[in-house]
Design a protein around this motif. Structure first.
Motif, mmCIF file in Angstrom:
data_model
loop_
_atom_site.group_PDB
_atom_site.id
_atom_site.type_symbol
_atom_site.label_atom_id
_atom_site.label_comp_id
_atom_site.label_asym_id
_atom_site.label_seq_id
_atom_site.Cartn_x
_atom_site.Cartn_y
_atom_site.Cartn_z
ATOM 1 N N ILE A 198 -3.238 -3.373 8.383
ATOM 2 C CA ILE A 198 -3.821 -2.064 8.113
ATOM 3 C C ILE A 198 -2.859 -1.351 7.175
ATOM 4 N N ILE A 199 -3.331 -1.017 6.000
ATOM 5 C CA ILE A 199 -2.477 -0.405 4.987
ATOM 6 C C ILE A 199 -2.529 1.115 5.123
ATOM 7 N N GLY A 200 -1.389 1.711 5.223
ATOM 8 C CA GLY A 200 -1.326 3.158 5.380
ATOM 9 C C GLY A 200 -2.030 3.593 6.653
ATOM 10 N N THR A 201 -2.897 4.566 6.517
ATOM 11 C CA THR A 201 -3.635 5.079 7.678
ATOM 12 C C THR A 201 -4.941 4.327 7.918
ATOM 13 N N PRO A 254 -3.681 -11.927 16.629
ATOM 14 C CA PRO A 254 -2.716 -10.853 16.861
ATOM 15 C C PRO A 254 -3.262 -9.527 16.337
ATOM 16 N N PRO A 255 -2.896 -8.424 16.971
ATOM 17 C CA PRO A 255 -3.312 -7.115 16.445
ATOM 18 C C PRO A 255 -2.801 -6.949 15.012
ATOM 19 N N PRO A 256 -3.594 -6.342 14.135
ATOM 20 C CA PRO A 256 -3.150 -6.150 12.740
ATOM 21 C C PRO A 256 -1.863 -5.328 12.675
ATOM 22 N N LYS A 257 -0.975 -5.736 11.814
ATOM 23 C CA LYS A 257 0.263 -4.987 11.609
ATOM 24 C C LYS A 257 -0.008 -3.773 10.730
ATOM 25 N N GLN A 258 0.860 -2.802 10.809
ATOM 26 C CA GLN A 258 0.798 -1.632 9.932
ATOM 27 C C GLN A 258 1.659 -1.918 8.702
ATOM 28 N N MET A 259 1.148 -1.594 7.523
ATOM 29 C CA MET A 259 1.911 -1.787 6.290
ATOM 30 C C MET A 259 1.936 -0.473 5.509
ATOM 31 N N PRO A 260 3.112 0.031 5.204
ATOM 32 C CA PRO A 260 3.188 1.265 4.413
ATOM 33 C C PRO A 260 2.527 1.089 3.048
ATOM 34 N N VAL A 261 1.964 2.156 2.524
ATOM 35 C CA VAL A 261 1.274 2.101 1.244
ATOM 36 C C VAL A 261 2.199 1.608 0.146
ATOM 37 N N MET A 273 -4.819 -1.234 -1.618
ATOM 38 C CA MET A 273 -4.580 0.050 -0.977
ATOM 39 C C MET A 273 -5.809 0.941 -1.089
ATOM 40 N N ALA A 274 -6.468 0.927 -2.238
ATOM 41 C CA ALA A 274 -7.659 1.757 -2.438
ATOM 42 C C ALA A 274 -8.783 1.346 -1.496
ATOM 43 N N LEU A 275 -8.971 0.046 -1.324
ATOM 44 C CA LEU A 275 -10.003 -0.441 -0.412
ATOM 45 C C LEU A 275 -9.740 0.021 1.010
ATOM 46 N N MET A 276 -8.507 -0.110 1.437
ATOM 47 C CA MET A 276 -8.163 0.175 2.825
ATOM 48 C C MET A 276 -8.116 1.665 3.150
ATOM 49 N N ASN A 277 -7.993 2.512 2.125
ATOM 50 C CA ASN A 277 -7.779 3.932 2.408
ATOM 51 C C ASN A 277 -8.754 4.903 1.748
#
Length: 314
Positions: A198-201, A254-261, A273-277
């Motif tokens: 999951i990228i960013g929020t 596994p639960p998705p990891k968090q990835m900073p933008v 990033m645009a797709l995910m946010n």
């Protein structure tokens, strides 16, 4: 009704041809190779041989088929797409949506087809995470550079469809057999391996469409006088942060990891990033009312559960 289907062996086409036959229509499937011709016959359709980018051959094939309706589902999207190389990965599909659309709609006009239906994309709207887009919402004005050719091709397809007095069905993120969300699809494999963060929020809103629901919408459209544009999506637009963990849990992944933008931009570039946010969901109210249509899977929750009950152990 005689229905000419270009893209008959794609994910939607494989659902559509048997459905058309079962509802009393005669189907003709465009095939550009012997293998595709065999598949069209197995799906219950007549075969029309031509390359969609060969205007002369396509016009002859459509004319000889004498269709009442022409359905345009032509794509050539690879099984795995890199957001960083989106313009390369969808280049052939862009040609099918520009040159192919021009050729097909010209052929349809010469053949006297009365119904024109084309496949658009509901992820084309200007980002707004708060309100699902209706058909009159503005389109994405400044998409990421890698997406720009795809969006331009979709705009071209829609404009040509309008000029032909046809109907564009803007489908959502397709899932089901033959898609990246099938049990062996590339996206599911990435999630299963814990490689889809999951990228960013994760605020990007996805509207999903099962391929069979897309096919039933086409059948409903053939039985209507609808023109213009309709969103063919399920009832529950959802942010990535919501649907991706549920998909992972369903897969036993596994639960998705968090990835900073900032890190995502280095790894996958701005497009990912645009797709995910920033992606915007779509509203299906007008399609429900106009076509008297409803998706079998009102939510991706039921659809994923139905499609992927054994996905953790393929």
């Amino acid at each position: 009704m005689r229905v000419f289907v270009a893209g008959a062996t794609g994910a939607i086409g494989r659902q559509l041809l048997p459905l058309l036959s079962s509802t009393g229509h005669e189907t003709i499937g465009l095939a550009g190779s012997y293998g595709a011709a065999v598949e069209v016959e197995l799906l219950g359709g007549e075969v029309a041989m031509a390359d969609a980018l060969d205007a002369g051959a396509l016009s002859l094939a459509v004319k000889d088929s004498a269709p009442d309706a022409v359905v345009h589902l032509l794509t050539a999207i690879p099984g795995k797409i890199s957001p960083r190389r989106m313009s390369r990965d969808v280049a052939w599909t862009n040609r099918l949506r520009t040159e192919g659309t021009r050729n097909l709609l010209y052929a349809a006009e010469l053949a006297g087809a009365k119904h024109i239906i084309t496949e658009g994309f509901a992820g084309i709207y200007e980002p707004n995470k708060w309100i699902p887009a209706t058909e009159v919402a503005p389109l994405w004005r400044n998409p990421p550079r890698q997406f720009a050719p795809m969006f331009a091709a979709l705009r071209s397809l829609e404009e040509r469809t309008r000029q032909a007095d046809g109907l564009v069905l803007r489908v959502g993120e397709l899932y089901g057999p033959g898609t990246i969300y099938s049990a062996r699809g590339s996206f599911v494999c990435e999630v299963r391996a814990g490689k889809m963060p999951i990228i960013g929020t994760g605020d990007g809103i996805f509207s999903f469409t099962h391929v069979h629901d897309a096919a039933t919408a086409i059948v409903a459209a053939l039985n209507s006088d609808a023109r213009g544009v309709l969103n063919i999506v399920d009832d529950e637009p959802a942010p990535v942060r919501e649907w991706l963990p549920i998909l992972a849990e369903l897969l036993g992944a596994p639960p998705p990891k968090q990835m900073p933008v900032a890190l995502a931009k280095l790894v996958g570039g701005g497009p990912g990033m645009a797709l995910m946010n920033h992606r915007r969901g779509a509203d299906n109210t007008l399609a429900r009312r106009t076509l008297d249509w409803a998706p079998k899977y009102s939510s991706w929750r039921q659809g994923f559960a139905a499609e992927l009950p054994h996905a953790a152990h393929p």
